[in-house]
Write a protein that holds these residues in place. Structure first.
Motif, PDB file in Angstrom:
ATOM      1  N   ALA A   1       0.928  -1.210  -0.053  1.00 25.55           N
ATOM      2  CA  ALA A   1      -0.170  -0.023   0.006  1.00 25.55           C
ATOM      3  C   ALA A   1       0.929   1.185  -0.012  1.00 25.55           C
ATOM      4  CB  ALA A   1      -1.059  -0.018   1.098  1.00 25.55           C
ATOM      5  N   GLN A   2       1.962   1.263   0.632  1.00 28.86           N
ATOM      6  CA  GLN A   2       2.965   2.488   0.579  1.00 28.86           C
ATOM      7  C   GLN A   2       3.487   2.572  -0.596  1.00 28.86           C
ATOM      8  OE1 GLN A   2       5.675   1.430   3.879  1.00 28.86           O
ATOM      9  NE2 GLN A   2       4.513   2.368   5.422  1.00 28.86           N
TER      10      GLN A   2
ATOM     11  N   GLN B   1      11.657   6.165  -1.661  1.00 29.26           N
ATOM     12  CA  GLN B   1      12.589   5.469  -1.911  1.00 29.26           C
ATOM     13  C   GLN B   1      13.846   4.857  -0.864  1.00 29.26           C
ATOM     14  OE1 GLN B   1      14.749   7.945  -4.929  1.00 29.26           O
ATOM     15  NE2 GLN B   1      13.196   7.786  -6.536  1.00 29.26           N
ATOM     16  N   ARG B   2      14.050   5.788   0.031  1.00 35.18           N
ATOM     17  CA  ARG B   2      14.907   5.292   1.140  1.00 35.18           C
ATOM     18  C   ARG B   2      14.170   3.999   2.031  1.00 35.18           C
ATOM     19  NH1 ARG B   2      15.787  10.623   2.166  1.00 35.18           N
ATOM     20  NH2 ARG B   2      14.177  10.764   3.667  1.00 35.18           N
ATOM     21  N   GLU B   3      12.735   4.468   2.223  1.00 36.15           N
ATOM     22  CA  GLU B   3      12.194   3.132   2.856  1.00 36.15           C
ATOM     23  C   GLU B   3      11.960   1.956   1.956  1.00 36.15           C
ATOM     24  OE1 GLU B   3       9.657   1.120   5.418  1.00 36.15           O
ATOM     25  OE2 GLU B   3      10.981   2.902   5.614  1.00 36.15           O
ATOM     26  N   MET B   4      12.030   1.916   0.498  1.00 41.59           N
ATOM     27  CA  MET B   4      11.826   0.886  -0.120  1.00 41.59           C
ATOM     28  C   MET B   4      13.130  -0.077  -0.085  1.00 41.59           C
ATOM     29  SD  MET B   4       9.493   1.820  -3.194  1.00 41.59           S
ATOM     30  CE  MET B   4       8.263   3.122  -3.065  1.00 41.59           C
TER      31      MET B   4
ATOM     32  N   GLY C   1       3.076   6.150  -5.850  1.00 45.07           N
ATOM     33  CA  GLY C   1       2.919   6.229  -7.522  1.00 45.07           C
ATOM     34  C   GLY C   1       4.296   6.135  -8.189  1.00 45.07           C
ATOM     35  N   LEU C   2       4.369   6.613  -9.552  1.00 44.29           N
ATOM     36  CA  LEU C   2       5.073   6.243 -10.195  1.00 44.29           C
ATOM     37  C   LEU C   2       6.627   7.066  -9.991  1.00 44.29           C
ATOM     38  CD1 LEU C   2       3.318   6.175 -13.788  1.00 44.29           C
ATOM     39  CD2 LEU C   2       4.483   4.309 -12.529  1.00 44.29           C
TER      40      LEU C   2
END
Length: 127
Positions: A34-35, A48-51, A40-41
């Motif tokens: 969900a995050q 990006q840091r979290e991913m 989005g794109l």
């Protein structure tokens, strides 16, 4: 504590870790997806840091699991060799080799499963 009891405790611990992973993983995955969808794109720098942290966390947990399982495999081999040497020193009891070896392997496998699941279980539970 007897070997049989230690094996039961290790098997129970592995089962508890597997249950923790099975119960918490769907919640964590749905939250993270969900995050990602919400970002989005063009995700922000924070997203990006979290991913990136998510991916690194999974790799770290897997690495810890492999190291723990490898260390337990070495301990299991040592226990099997110790059982073999014990029975070799007492040739009047040849059945002890099979019994001691199988006990060492059963205990080692339960310990290996518990050691391998523990890092992933901790990570899933902390999320």
């Amino acid at each position: 504590m007897t070997t049989k009891r230690r094996t039961q405790v290790a098997a129970r611990r592995a089962g508890q870790n597997a249950l923790t992973i099975a119960a918490a993983s769907p919640q964590v995955i749905s939250l993270r997806l969900a995050q990602m969808a919400a970002s989005g794109l063009n995700p922000s720098a924070r997203d990006q840091r979290e991913m990136h942290r998510m991916g690194a966390e999974k790799m770290s947990a897997m690495n810890e699991s492999w190291v723990a399982m490898g260390a337990q495999a070495m301990r299991m081999q040592q226990a099997v060799w110790a059982a073999w040497l014990d029975s070799a020193m007492r040739p009047t009891l040849p059945h002890r080799l099979a019994q001691n070896s199988s006990n060492a392997v059963a205990h080692g496998m339960a310990q290996m499963a518990a050691a391998g699941l523990a890092p992933m279980s901790r990570r899933v539970a902390s999320n």
